[in-house]
Write a protein that holds these residues in place. Structure first.
Motif, mmCIF file in Angstrom:
data_model
loop_
_atom_site.group_PDB
_atom_site.id
_atom_site.type_symbol
_atom_site.label_atom_id
_atom_site.label_comp_id
_atom_site.label_asym_id
_atom_site.label_seq_id
_atom_site.Cartn_x
_atom_site.Cartn_y
_atom_site.Cartn_z
ATOM 1 N N ASN A 99 39.618 33.396 20.086
ATOM 2 C CA ASN A 99 38.231 32.966 20.316
ATOM 3 C C ASN A 99 38.077 32.170 21.603
ATOM 4 O O ASN A 99 37.068 31.498 21.811
ATOM 5 C CB ASN A 99 37.728 32.138 19.126
ATOM 6 N N LEU A 100 39.082 32.251 22.487
ATOM 7 C CA LEU A 100 39.091 31.414 23.685
ATOM 8 C C LEU A 100 37.894 31.682 24.581
ATOM 9 O O LEU A 100 37.225 30.745 25.054
ATOM 10 C CB LEU A 100 40.397 31.632 24.454
ATOM 11 N N TYR A 101 37.585 32.948 24.839
ATOM 12 C CA TYR A 101 36.525 33.281 25.799
ATOM 13 C C TYR A 101 35.182 33.531 25.123
ATOM 14 O O TYR A 101 34.237 33.964 25.781
ATOM 15 C CB TYR A 101 36.954 34.472 26.645
ATOM 16 N N THR A 102 35.101 33.230 23.843
ATOM 17 C CA THR A 102 33.827 33.321 23.125
ATOM 18 C C THR A 102 33.457 31.928 22.625
ATOM 19 O O THR A 102 32.744 31.182 23.311
ATOM 20 C CB THR A 102 33.947 34.325 21.974
ATOM 21 N N GLU A 103 33.959 31.555 21.477
ATOM 22 C CA GLU A 103 33.561 30.297 20.845
ATOM 23 C C GLU A 103 34.002 29.069 21.651
ATOM 24 O O GLU A 103 33.206 28.158 21.914
ATOM 25 C CB GLU A 103 34.145 30.245 19.433
ATOM 26 N N PRO B 82 50.134 24.606 8.073
ATOM 27 C CA PRO B 82 49.428 25.825 8.484
ATOM 28 C C PRO B 82 47.927 25.727 8.265
ATOM 29 O O PRO B 82 47.459 25.038 7.351
ATOM 30 C CB PRO B 82 50.042 26.909 7.588
ATOM 31 N N VAL B 83 47.180 26.384 9.132
ATOM 32 C CA VAL B 83 45.740 26.595 8.964
ATOM 33 C C VAL B 83 45.428 27.978 9.509
ATOM 34 O O VAL B 83 46.231 28.573 10.232
ATOM 35 C CB VAL B 83 44.881 25.546 9.718
ATOM 36 N N ALA B 84 44.259 28.469 9.174
ATOM 37 C CA ALA B 84 43.836 29.766 9.709
ATOM 38 C C ALA B 84 43.562 29.634 11.203
ATOM 39 O O ALA B 84 42.949 28.659 11.653
ATOM 40 C CB ALA B 84 42.593 30.255 8.980
ATOM 41 N N LEU B 85 44.019 30.598 11.962
ATOM 42 C CA LEU B 85 43.789 30.665 13.408
ATOM 43 C C LEU B 85 42.943 31.881 13.733
ATOM 44 O O LEU B 85 43.048 32.892 13.048
ATOM 45 C CB LEU B 85 45.131 30.746 14.155
ATOM 46 N N PRO B 86 42.085 31.800 14.769
ATOM 47 C CA PRO B 86 41.930 30.714 15.734
ATOM 48 C C PRO B 86 41.061 29.592 15.193
ATOM 49 O O PRO B 86 40.472 29.700 14.115
ATOM 50 C CB PRO B 86 41.251 31.403 16.916
ATOM 51 N N ARG B 87 40.960 28.507 15.978
ATOM 52 C CA ARG B 87 40.171 27.349 15.597
ATOM 53 C C ARG B 87 39.198 27.009 16.723
ATOM 54 O O ARG B 87 39.380 27.426 17.868
ATOM 55 C CB ARG B 87 41.079 26.146 15.338
ATOM 56 N N THR B 88 38.193 26.221 16.395
ATOM 57 C CA THR B 88 37.262 25.760 17.424
ATOM 58 C C THR B 88 37.893 24.596 18.185
ATOM 59 O O THR B 88 38.786 23.899 17.686
ATOM 60 C CB THR B 88 35.943 25.298 16.811
ATOM 61 N N ALA B 89 37.400 24.373 19.400
ATOM 62 C CA ALA B 89 37.853 23.215 20.169
ATOM 63 C C ALA B 89 37.467 21.918 19.459
ATOM 64 O O ALA B 89 38.215 20.932 19.504
ATOM 65 C CB ALA B 89 37.254 23.254 21.567
ATOM 66 N N ALA B 90 36.307 21.913 18.785
ATOM 67 C CA ALA B 90 35.878 20.712 18.067
ATOM 68 C C ALA B 90 36.853 20.378 16.943
ATOM 69 O O ALA B 90 37.203 19.208 16.735
ATOM 70 C CB ALA B 90 34.476 20.907 17.501
ATOM 71 N N ALA B 91 37.324 21.391 16.207
ATOM 72 C CA ALA B 91 38.274 21.149 15.129
ATOM 73 C C ALA B 91 39.580 20.588 15.676
ATOM 74 O O ALA B 91 40.163 19.650 15.114
ATOM 75 C CB ALA B 91 38.525 22.436 14.350
ATOM 76 N N VAL B 92 40.047 21.142 16.785
ATOM 77 C CA VAL B 92 41.308 20.684 17.375
ATOM 78 C C VAL B 92 41.177 19.261 17.900
ATOM 79 O O VAL B 92 42.053 18.412 17.683
ATOM 80 C CB VAL B 92 41.755 21.644 18.494
#
Length: 296
Positions: free
Chosen positions: A200-204, A70-80
């Motif tokens: 955070n899909l349409y923001t970050e 587990p990790v905190a969601l949402p995540r950045t695309a860079a982290a993924v």
């Protein structure tokens, strides 16, 4: 989310967490599936098994989903994408890769290719989310999404859980016995995951895609799902959903036109969420086409 061993595959140590990865087949380039929000790697196992007849095929769970830690969601695309970039060599799967990204996974697949162009031999995007979706959608869409995000998701009743369990068991009837029950229980317990991953899909994430370099000159196929989807039909009124789908078709066509070797294929008889099961022939054909183009 479960804390048990995955029914297929194994857990790999990547940094400070363990990530589930399942591989089958041999040869390259390896095909790597990036699930949509709320889905997990084993949701694609039927397609994976067919792809493994052609080359190495890889399923995995992002951290915070499925059988990964587990990790905190949402995540950045860079982290993924950093995470996947570390996982694949840790599992002994060499580049280059053909990335198959579905929905949110399509955005992550694009970002991986933008950041690590030398490691990606081709892209297949299954009804991918796009950074301009909210900007170009009918004005009711951002208003309705904002209203949805402000609401608390209530805990389901026992009756709702049982009804969902029966529906999921029917849905996964065609999956292998070894994973069917585990997938049903995972989706019952992790039903908030899609909601949280998309926050955070349409923001970050959208800003990350806009700021990243252009896609490399690699084969790209985008499959656009224009058929009935129960979840989408529940979220949006019929007239508005038709507008959304036409705008989506346009954005996908523009994405394909942005690269030299892009191809757009529209499916009128498959919905967004499970297009790989509704039209497995089309998805498998597209994977084979990207593989052929990548090898040539």
């Amino acid at each position: 989310m479960t804390e048990t061993q995955p029914p297929l595959g194994r857990l790999y140590d990547v940094g400070d967490r363990r990530l589930m990865l399942h591989r089958s087949g041999t040869g390259g380039p390896a095909v790597v599936f990036l699930p949509g929000a709320g889905l997990v790697g084993l949701d694609y196992v039927n397609t994976h098994d067919r792809v493994a007849e052609l080359t190495t095929s890889v399923l995995y769970d992002r951290a915070g989903t499925g059988w990964s830690d587990p990790v905190a969601l949402p995540r950045t695309a860079a982290a993924v994408t950093d995470e996947l970039h570390a996982l694949l060599p840790a599992a002994g799967i060499p580049a280059p890769y053909v990335l198959v990204g579905h929905s949110l996974g399509g955005a992550y697949a694009r970002h991986y290719a933008q950041r690590f162009p030398g490691e990606v031999a081709g892209l297949l995007l299954l009804d991918p989310t796009h950074e301009d979706f909210l900007v170009r959608a009918p004005k009711q869409v951002p208003e309705m999404l904002e209203k949805m995000k402000s609401q608390d998701l209530p805990e389901p009743t026992e009756e709702q859980i049982q009804s969902s369990r029966e529906a999921l068991a029917q849905h996964f009837a065609a999956w292998p016995d070894s994973v069917r029950d585990a997938l049903v229980e995972n989706h019952l317990t992790a039903w908030r995951t899609a909601w949280n991953e998309d926050k955070n899909l349409y923001t970050e994430v959208a800003d990350e895609l806009r700021r990243a370099p252009a896609l490399p000159d690699i084969p790209l196929i985008v499959l656009t799902a224009m058929g009935h989807d129960p979840t989408q039909a529940h979220l949006w009124p019929g007239d508005l959903l038709r507008e959304i789908n036409e705008m989506k078709r346009t954005i996908h066509a523009e994405l394909v036109a942005s690269v030299p070797r892009g191809e757009h294929r529209v499916l009128d008889d498959a919905g967004h969420g499970w297009m790989h099961e509704e039209r497995p022939d089309v998805v498998l054909g597209a994977i084979a086409d990207v593989l052929r183009a990548a090898k040539s």
